[in-house]
Design an enzyme around this catalytic site. Sequence first.
Site, short mmCIF file in Angstrom:
data_model
loop_
_atom_site.label_atom_id
_atom_site.label_comp_id
_atom_site.label_asym_id
_atom_site.label_seq_id
_atom_site.Cartn_x
_atom_site.Cartn_y
_atom_site.Cartn_z
N HIS A 41 -7.63 0.56 -4.08
CA HIS A 41 -8.35 1.37 -3.09
C HIS A 41 -8.86 2.61 -3.80
O HIS A 41 -8.07 3.33 -4.43
CB HIS A 41 -7.41 1.80 -1.96
N ASP B 49 -12.40 3.01 -0.19
CA ASP B 49 -11.53 3.29 0.95
C ASP B 49 -12.23 4.35 1.81
O ASP B 49 -13.39 4.70 1.56
CB ASP B 49 -10.17 3.76 0.40
N HIS B 50 -11.53 4.90 2.80
CA HIS B 50 -12.16 5.83 3.77
C HIS B 50 -13.27 6.69 3.15
O HIS B 50 -13.13 7.17 2.02
CB HIS B 50 -11.15 6.84 4.30
N TYR C 123 -14.15 4.80 8.45
CA TYR C 123 -14.74 3.51 8.04
C TYR C 123 -16.19 3.38 8.45
O TYR C 123 -16.64 2.36 8.96
CB TYR C 123 -13.90 2.36 8.59
N HIS D 247 0.85 -1.19 0.00
CA HIS D 247 0.00 0.00 0.00
C HIS D 247 0.89 1.24 0.00
O HIS D 247 1.91 1.27 0.68
CB HIS D 247 -0.88 -0.01 1.25
N CYS E 104 -3.70 2.98 -4.11
CA CYS E 104 -4.66 3.74 -3.31
C CYS E 104 -4.73 5.19 -3.81
O CYS E 104 -3.77 5.96 -3.67
CB CYS E 104 -4.25 3.71 -1.84
O1 LIG Z 1 -4.29 4.84 4.18
C1 LIG Z 1 -5.05 4.15 3.46
O2 LIG Z 1 -5.59 4.55 2.40
C2 LIG Z 1 -5.28 2.76 3.84
O3 LIG Z 1 -6.02 2.08 3.16
C3 LIG Z 1 -4.47 2.22 4.97
C4 LIG Z 1 -4.08 0.81 4.69
O4 LIG Z 1 -5.11 0.00 5.20
C5 LIG Z 1 -2.80 0.34 5.35
O5 LIG Z 1 -1.82 1.30 5.29
C6 LIG Z 1 -2.34 -0.92 4.64
O6 LIG Z 1 -1.37 -1.59 5.37
FE LIG Z 2 -5.87 2.96 0.98
#
Ligand SMILES: O=C(O)C(=O)C[C@H](O)[C@H](O)CO
Ligand SMILES: [Fe+2]
Length: 363
Positions: free
Chosen positions: A271, A316-317, A332, A206, A244
């Site tokens: 992500h 993701d978030h 989350y 990531h 991501c």
């Molecule tokens: O920071 C983000 O976008 C994440 O998705 C955090 C990740 O779950 C995390 O750093 C993976 O190990």
């Molecule tokens: Fe992420």
Amino acid sequence: MQMTWRWYGEGNDSITLDHIRQIPGVTGAVWSLHDKVAGEVWETERIQEVVSQITSKGLSPAVVESVNVHDDIKLGLPSRDKYIDIYIDTIKKLSKAGVKVICYNFMPIFDWTRTELYKELPDGSNALFYEKNAIQNDPKKMAQKILDGAGEFTMPGWEPERMAKLDDLFKAYEGMTEDILFDNLKYFLERIIPVCEEYDVKMAIHPDDPPWPIFGLPRIVRSREHIKRFLELVDSPYNGLTLCTGSLGPNLENDIPGIIREFHDRIHFAHIRNVKVYKNGDFIEVSHRGKDGSVDIYEVLKAYHDNDFEGYIRPDHGRHLWGEEKDCRPGYGLYDRALGVMYMLGVWDSLDKRKEEPDVKVK
Ligand SMILES: O=C(O)C(=O)C[C@H](O)[C@H](O)CO
Ligand SMILES: [Fe+2]
């Protein structure tokens, strides 16, 4: 692509597998053993317990996020081999349990970093926020703010027992450079990738979040050049990426659709999230809709679609909506991630349609 959802486990997530399985298009639950600190053994029974919970609801357990990497491996200490042996043991056990992708990160000391967890947006919702000036050089103050904000929820990478050792960790990382960190990552990969090839488990690193060094600690997965250098450390399809958009997004120089088009065959996990980057470099997390932030999510999804991406993808978030921040893990919540899934599927379905009926003139 295979739509998934990050689930923190029974008793550790206000969102249940029954909630998840009712979100259209979601076929998998991304999981981990969140009570394990980096370097701990993952017992087969514990793995099987979570996998059975997931499969009993008709969801796939194929993606684990994360198996965290012990700092001794990142530091390149002599004790790293002991922890790499444990990591290899976990890879083998997860393979036997049906896992196909393992997400991890190589960020020194901290995982993702923010300065505020519930910053209000104009529409009254609130979200994770990063204020460059507030970060200063007080990691302890920031760490405490994150832990306080998370309440009873654990924050991966922010385990209280590790945060309690911050002084020792900073001492250990004194003198750490990007090159040394890359060397230590190469050593780790050279030991585990042959096992991943044998057991058919893809590793998916990531990116750094945010995509720049913090508190003087180097970060090495944060741009096209860093990603290219990372992939060349061990040139195997099993040495891959979790790409991501929200982690690479705060650096407006990152051409994320371009990175996807260049490295799509090494991206095993996508992500998708959006950030709004302000002129002074601060950023806040926003809805997954491209127009709401600085990341062109449509172009991101088109880059995947044009390359017939068959990997795993997750929202993701998201923002915290309708007062849910009282009982959800920061970033989350349920609602904005579910809205994000529908947005992504809407874009994806329309791209499918355009591909099937290319000459249908849109009236
Ligand atoms: O920071 C983000 O976008 C994440 O998705 C955090 C990740 O779950 C995390 O750093 C993976 O190990
Ligand atoms: Fe992420």
